[in-house]
Write a protein that holds these residues in place. Structure first.
Motif, short mmCIF file in Angstrom:
data_model
loop_
_atom_site.label_atom_id
_atom_site.label_comp_id
_atom_site.label_asym_id
_atom_site.label_seq_id
_atom_site.Cartn_x
_atom_site.Cartn_y
_atom_site.Cartn_z
N VAL A 56 69.36 60.34 -11.63
CA VAL A 56 67.37 60.83 -11.72
C VAL A 56 67.42 61.91 -12.37
O VAL A 56 68.93 62.72 -12.89
CB VAL A 56 67.38 61.67 -10.28
CG1 VAL A 56 67.60 60.97 -9.66
CG2 VAL A 56 68.08 62.88 -9.39
N VAL A 81 65.06 64.44 -3.51
CA VAL A 81 65.19 62.60 -2.93
C VAL A 81 66.00 62.84 -1.39
O VAL A 81 65.99 63.97 -1.03
CB VAL A 81 66.51 62.67 -4.32
CG1 VAL A 81 67.50 61.48 -3.41
CG2 VAL A 81 66.70 62.67 -5.45
N GLN A 124 64.16 57.27 -0.76
CA GLN A 124 62.57 57.45 -1.01
C GLN A 124 62.83 58.78 -1.66
O GLN A 124 63.13 59.28 -1.95
CB GLN A 124 62.33 58.34 0.96
CG GLN A 124 62.34 57.41 1.50
CD GLN A 124 61.74 58.28 3.31
OE1 GLN A 124 61.44 59.05 2.69
NE2 GLN A 124 61.72 57.44 3.65
N LEU A 125 62.00 58.52 -3.28
CA LEU A 125 62.20 59.46 -3.70
C LEU A 125 60.30 59.94 -3.92
O LEU A 125 59.82 59.10 -4.75
CB LEU A 125 62.66 58.43 -4.93
CG LEU A 125 63.50 58.11 -5.74
CD1 LEU A 125 64.19 57.03 -7.07
CD2 LEU A 125 64.64 58.95 -5.29
N ALA A 184 58.72 60.21 -7.86
CA ALA A 184 59.51 58.68 -9.22
C ALA A 184 59.49 58.96 -10.10
O ALA A 184 59.79 58.63 -11.08
CB ALA A 184 59.59 57.74 -7.96
N ASP A 185 57.75 59.15 -10.66
CA ASP A 185 57.72 59.49 -11.55
C ASP A 185 58.29 60.12 -12.84
O ASP A 185 58.54 59.92 -13.76
CB ASP A 185 55.69 59.19 -12.15
CG ASP A 185 55.40 60.27 -11.67
OD1 ASP A 185 56.49 60.80 -10.31
OD2 ASP A 185 53.80 59.96 -11.12
N LEU A 194 62.55 58.65 -12.33
CA LEU A 194 63.25 58.02 -13.39
C LEU A 194 62.21 57.62 -14.47
O LEU A 194 60.82 57.49 -14.67
CB LEU A 194 62.89 56.62 -11.85
CG LEU A 194 63.79 57.01 -11.03
CD1 LEU A 194 62.93 55.78 -9.80
CD2 LEU A 194 64.89 57.17 -10.86
N GLY A 231 60.70 54.02 -14.72
CA GLY A 231 60.91 53.05 -13.42
C GLY A 231 62.13 52.23 -13.01
O GLY A 231 61.96 51.51 -12.25
N PHE A 247 65.81 51.81 -12.16
CA PHE A 247 66.50 52.07 -10.55
C PHE A 247 68.01 51.83 -10.98
O PHE A 247 68.15 50.49 -11.18
CB PHE A 247 65.92 52.03 -9.74
CG PHE A 247 66.65 52.70 -8.35
CD1 PHE A 247 67.28 53.51 -7.99
CD2 PHE A 247 67.52 51.57 -7.82
CE1 PHE A 247 67.21 54.77 -7.21
CE2 PHE A 247 68.41 52.03 -6.38
CZ PHE A 247 68.12 53.16 -6.02
N ASN A 273 55.53 58.66 -5.50
CA ASN A 273 56.35 57.86 -4.07
C ASN A 273 56.80 56.80 -4.19
O ASN A 273 56.62 55.86 -3.92
CB ASN A 273 55.23 58.58 -2.53
CG ASN A 273 54.91 60.18 -3.20
OD1 ASN A 273 55.96 60.80 -2.95
ND2 ASN A 273 54.08 60.35 -2.03
N VAL A 274 58.24 56.69 -4.08
CA VAL A 274 58.51 55.47 -3.98
C VAL A 274 59.44 54.95 -3.24
O VAL A 274 60.42 56.29 -2.89
CB VAL A 274 59.40 55.17 -5.34
CG1 VAL A 274 59.93 53.53 -5.08
CG2 VAL A 274 57.94 54.73 -6.70
#
Length: 606
Positions: free
Chosen positions: A129, A170, A188-189, A192-193, A196, A199, A201, A303-304
């Motif tokens: 990350v 995280v 759960q991130l 995340a934007d 990562l 995007g 991973f 949110n991912v």
């Protein structure tokens, strides 16, 4: 058996060379062991001095508390234990992941302690990350104190969270279900934007399986990396690297009887690669070293959630099959037939396993259940066996006439062969009549080889003198390897001796063609079997012993009490009176023999 002087001298020289080789190799191995021991002692001494020096370094810098707004890349590791009926999992705040997994119902046969998976410093799961100071691996982060929740369905959930200053946080959420080896893992991130790049991973999974069986060398040969992609199930056994170009749903590091697996619960990983290191000459308990990298793209949002699953458990067909809806074809980790032997998998699934399971349902002894399975298989194949023995009886009835042909043509093998084929055709005897039934039994043998080699129910179960039917039954062991062996298996000896008796009996039933290969086959075949069988599971060599004993009994009974040799002779005389038509195979065989005979005569003239 007649040998000329040169042959005797040759055998003597070969024997001398063999004894010289064994003497020199044994001497060299002792010298090598001494050098290794000297090296090990030296390394241990150096490590002791280094350890004493390091222990004097103050740890105030390492143990300084993390300040507010600072990334938690240091801290004190703390474990939280969650268990159900079958597993005991120790979760660690470092990386927020399982640290060790103890299987309650299984023991390591080399240490007699419970099987523990995922328990070396090399074992970990991580992904990168982005932080304010660059990129960091989550396995290096110290997560906050976890929250443990007991759910209504008796499952337990443990939640780890690690803040990423200026980016988000995280969260790792693990759910352990009752009486199950499969663990749900939700990544759960939040942010995340920011964490990562585009995007991406990128997951890194390291796994180092250690020895749990009697012999680590054989366990290494049975260790594979299995995976499931768009083309279905596949595996890596000997390659050091494998690129996973197609979307992958799961990857598993599988030992002989246990595996650890990483599974995509929703969207498949788009690609990846596996680095598989397996040093067959390693003398430690380390079985292999596997590094798997898997890539996927997540939606570009704040949110991912990435749902994954982990499996730490046995290679039990019924248990793996239970999860077929969640993890497709995971039951193929159990090797019931692969590659060129894939055709035996249906035999195991639909015949061997149900029949063996039926016998196990009311028979307490595993060895007796194997005996009953052998009786069932021999009963199932008895029509083929009878055809084979009948063909052998016909060949035996023609032996006096074949001996007359040898005398008539002065043991000229080419001419005797031609006349012998004519004799067989006149008598209506197929010389290959006993071969087809034997060939049809080969798939059964390979099916049972796969079945006994991968059946976890045999593990640690004793029978007669064998204390573990899933491994060899050594009655004698030694340290220095002799012709690649360090032990002697008693069931192997019984299997080889009974095979030798069958070979000798069959040779007495067939005409002697003075072919050296056929003459020495009763000795060569059991000799080869000895080296092949000596490392195999005792269950397989016990089956082979019982099968051979049944063969000997059937041969004696059929030849002496069922087959009427007078009727066979009468039938042969009757066949001689009938008009004969040659098959295409007979025509080609006779043409070939005639050509060989002509070439031999031409060579004699020259």
């Amino acid at each position: 058996m007649n040998f000329d002087r040169n042959t005797v001298i040759g055998f003597v020289l070969l024997a001398l060379l063999l004894f010289t080789y064994l003497f020199i190799s044994t001497k060299n191995s002792h010298e090598l062991e001494a050098k290794k021991q000297h090296y090990t002692d030296s390394v241990a001494l150096v490590q002791k001095h280094i350890g004493d020096s390091v222990s004097n370094i103050p740890d105030s810098t390492i143990n300084q508390p993390v300040q507010p707004g600072e990334l938690a890349t240091r801290g004190v590791e703390a474990l939280t234990v969650i268990e159900n009926e079958v597993v005991k999992i120790s979760f660690t705040n470092k990386g927020g992941q399982p640290k060790t997994v103890e299987l309650k119902n299984y023991k390591s046969l080399n240490t007699k302690t419970p099987v523990v998976l995922n328990n070396t410093p090399f074992d970990k799961i991580s992904y990168g990350v982005t932080t304010n100071n660059g990129s960091v691996q989550v396995s290096d982060l110290y997560f906050m104190e976890p929250k443990v929740v007991k759910n209504a369905d008796n499952s337990q959930t443990i939640i780890y969270q690690a803040p990423i200053p200026g980016k988000g946080n995280v969260t790792h959420q693990f759910t352990v279900h009752p009486n199950d080896y499969l663990i749900d893992w939700d990544v759960q991130l939040n942010g995340a934007d920011k964490m990562l790049t585009q995007g991406n991973f990128n997951l890194i999974w390291q796994n180092e399986p250690i020895q749990h069986e009697t012999e680590v060398g054989y366990e290494r040969t049975q260790t594979t990396v299995c995976y499931y992609d768009e083309d279905g199930f596949d595996y890596v056994q000997t390659k050091s690297a494998k690129t996973l170009e197609k979307p992958v749903q799961w990857v598993s590091t599988s030992q002989q009887f246990f595996n650890t697996s990483l599974i995509a619960a929703k969207d498949k990983f788009t690609s990846g690669d596996v680095k598989f290191i397996k040093n067959e000459k390693d003398t430690t308990t380390k079985v292999a070293e596997v590094t798997t990298t898997l890539q996927t793209k997540v939606p570009l949002g704040p949110n991912v959630s990435i749902p994954l699953r982990l499996y730490y458990g046995p290679n039990d067909y019924a248990i793996l099959r239970k999860h077929k809806d969640q993890v497709p074809e995971m039951d193929k980790i159990v090797n019931l037939g692969r590659d060129m032997y894939a055709f035996v998998r249906p035999i195991n699934k639909y015949i061997v396993m149900p029949v063996f399971g039926f016998f196990r349902s009311f028979i307490g002894s595993m060895g007796i259940a194997i005996l009953l399975l052998t009786l069932f298989i021999r009963l199932f194949t008895s029509p083929l066996v009878y055809t084979s023995y009948l063909s052998g009886a016909k060949m035996k009835a023609l032996r006096p006439e074949i001996e007359k042909l040898k005398e008539k043509y002065n043991n000229d093998q080419q001419q005797v062969g031609v006349e012998q084929m004519k004799l067989f055709r006149e008598a209506g005897v197929n010389p290959l009549g006993g071969c087809l039934p034997a060939l049809l039994q080969i798939p059964i043998f390979f099916a049972l080889y796969s079945f006994f080699n991968s059946n976890i129910d045999l593990r640690g179960v004793g029978f007669l003198w064998a204390d573990n039917l899933a491994s060899y039954d050594a009655i004698v062991q030694w340290k220095t390897s002799i012709l690649g062996m360090t032990h002697l298996s008693l069931f192997t000896i019984t299997a080889v001796l009974t095979s030798f008796l069958i070979s000798v009996y069959n040779m007495n039933m067939t005409p002697d063609q003075n072919n050296p290969a056929l003459k020495y086959m009763p000795y060569i075949f059991p000799f080869i079997l000895f080296f092949v069988f000596n490392r195999l599971p005792a269950a397989l060599t016990w089956y082979y012993t019982v099968s051979n004993l049944i063969t000997l009994i059937l041969q004696f009974v059929i030849q002496n009490y069922i087959i009427d040799h007078d009727k066979i002779l009468a039938k042969i005389d009757e066949n001689r009176k009938k008009p004969k038509t040659k098959s295409k195979w007979q025509e080609r065989l006779e043409t070939m023999q005639a050509a060989q005979q002509a070439a031999q005569q031409q060579q004699k003239k020259k």
